[in-house]
Design an enzyme around this catalytic site. Structure first.
Site, PDB file in Angstrom:
ATOM      1  N   GLN A  48       0.843  -1.204   0.000  1.00 44.18           N
ATOM      2  CA  GLN A  48       0.000   0.000   0.000  1.00 44.18           C
ATOM      3  C   GLN A  48       0.878   1.253   0.000  1.00 44.18           C
ATOM      4  O   GLN A  48       0.720   2.151   0.820  1.00 44.18           O
ATOM      5  CB  GLN A  48      -0.980   0.000   1.174  1.00 44.18           C
ATOM      6  CG  GLN A  48      -1.911  -1.208   1.103  1.00 44.18           C
ATOM      7  CD  GLN A  48      -2.903  -1.269   2.237  1.00 44.18           C
ATOM      8  OE1 GLN A  48      -2.531  -1.395   3.401  1.00 44.18           O
ATOM      9  NE2 GLN A  48      -4.175  -1.197   1.913  1.00 44.18           N
ATOM     10  N   HIS A  49       1.830   1.241  -0.900  1.00 48.03           N
ATOM     11  CA  HIS A  49       2.699   2.398  -1.099  1.00 48.03           C
ATOM     12  C   HIS A  49       3.357   2.260  -2.471  1.00 48.03           C
ATOM     13  O   HIS A  49       3.232   1.221  -3.132  1.00 48.03           O
ATOM     14  CB  HIS A  49       3.770   2.472   0.005  1.00 48.03           C
ATOM     15  CG  HIS A  49       4.632   1.256   0.083  1.00 48.03           C
ATOM     16  ND1 HIS A  49       4.568   0.344   1.111  1.00 48.03           N
ATOM     17  CD2 HIS A  49       5.567   0.776  -0.770  1.00 48.03           C
ATOM     18  CE1 HIS A  49       5.432  -0.636   0.899  1.00 48.03           C
ATOM     19  NE2 HIS A  49       6.038  -0.394  -0.246  1.00 48.03           N
ATOM     20  N   ALA A  50       4.064   3.303  -2.868  1.00 41.65           N
ATOM     21  CA  ALA A  50       4.941   3.240  -4.045  1.00 41.65           C
ATOM     22  C   ALA A  50       6.308   3.725  -3.593  1.00 41.65           C
ATOM     23  O   ALA A  50       6.450   4.306  -2.512  1.00 41.65           O
ATOM     24  CB  ALA A  50       4.396   4.124  -5.156  1.00 41.65           C
ATOM     25  N   HIS A  95       1.808  -0.527  -5.032  1.00 44.75           N
ATOM     26  CA  HIS A  95       1.652  -1.982  -4.963  1.00 44.75           C
ATOM     27  C   HIS A  95       1.068  -2.411  -3.621  1.00 44.75           C
ATOM     28  O   HIS A  95       1.327  -1.798  -2.583  1.00 44.75           O
ATOM     29  CB  HIS A  95       2.959  -2.717  -5.269  1.00 44.75           C
ATOM     30  CG  HIS A  95       4.160  -2.246  -4.515  1.00 44.75           C
ATOM     31  ND1 HIS A  95       4.853  -1.108  -4.827  1.00 44.75           N
ATOM     32  CD2 HIS A  95       4.808  -2.786  -3.448  1.00 44.75           C
ATOM     33  CE1 HIS A  95       5.863  -0.957  -3.990  1.00 44.75           C
ATOM     34  NE2 HIS A  95       5.854  -1.961  -3.134  1.00 44.75           N
TER      35      HIS A  95
END
Ligand code: T46
Length: 138
Positions: A48-50, A95
């Site tokens: 839950q980040h890039a 992602h």
């Protein structure tokens, strides 16, 4: 948006199988860090980040999980379930990982050392940063 897979060669003989991973050969960057996650809850999401710069290859070396990739324009979902099929997670790709099997061991090969400042953790921030950028993953 198409996922980019990296198929690793198996070197097998009567004793079993071996897979070798080498910088700039079967991993398309100079790798600086490997980490793995395990003992995962099937009902909780990770990621839950890039990343701004860090590129990675994801490999389920045991069990399976699902990866969501999102370039800010298009999303795709991929099930990883082979220790010889890597998934390229480029920089600036949101992602998320979920649906972990109880035995899942997810190994990540990274181009950069750990740096919290490289993370984009809010989805709305990510969308703002990718608004004018065309899909980098193809
Ligand atoms: C990613 C996905 C696929 C470290 O101290 N060093 C490290 O190298 C890493 C990766 C994490 N950490 C610390 C930072 C947090 O305090 O470990 C804790 C858990 O990290 P995080 O919540 O970011 O874990 P995930 O599974 O959500 O994300 C990880 C990676 O951090 C991330 O880069 O792309 O796996």
């Amino acid at each position: 948006m198409k996922p980019i897979f990296i198929d690793l060669k198996i070197i097998a003989d009567a004793r079993g199988s071996l897979v070798a991973i080498e910088s700039l050969k079967n991993v398309p960057f100079d790798m600086q860090r490997v980490y793995f996650i395990f003992g995962l809850s099937p009902s909780l999401r990770r990621g839950q980040h890039a990343h701004k710069k860090n590129k990675q290859v994801a490999l389920c070396i045991q069990g399976q999980c699902t990866f969501l990739l999102d370039d800010g324009h298009q999303k795709t979902e991929v099930i990883l379930k082979s220790p010889t099929q890597g998934l390229l997670v480029n920089e600036m790709i949101w992602h998320e990982m979920f649906d972990f099997s109880a035995d899942c061991i997810l190994m990540m090969i990274a181009s950069d050392m750990y740096d919290e400042l490289d993370y984009i953790r809010g989805y709305n921030n990510f969308l703002r940063m990718t608004k004018d950028v065309h899909s980098p993953i193809g």
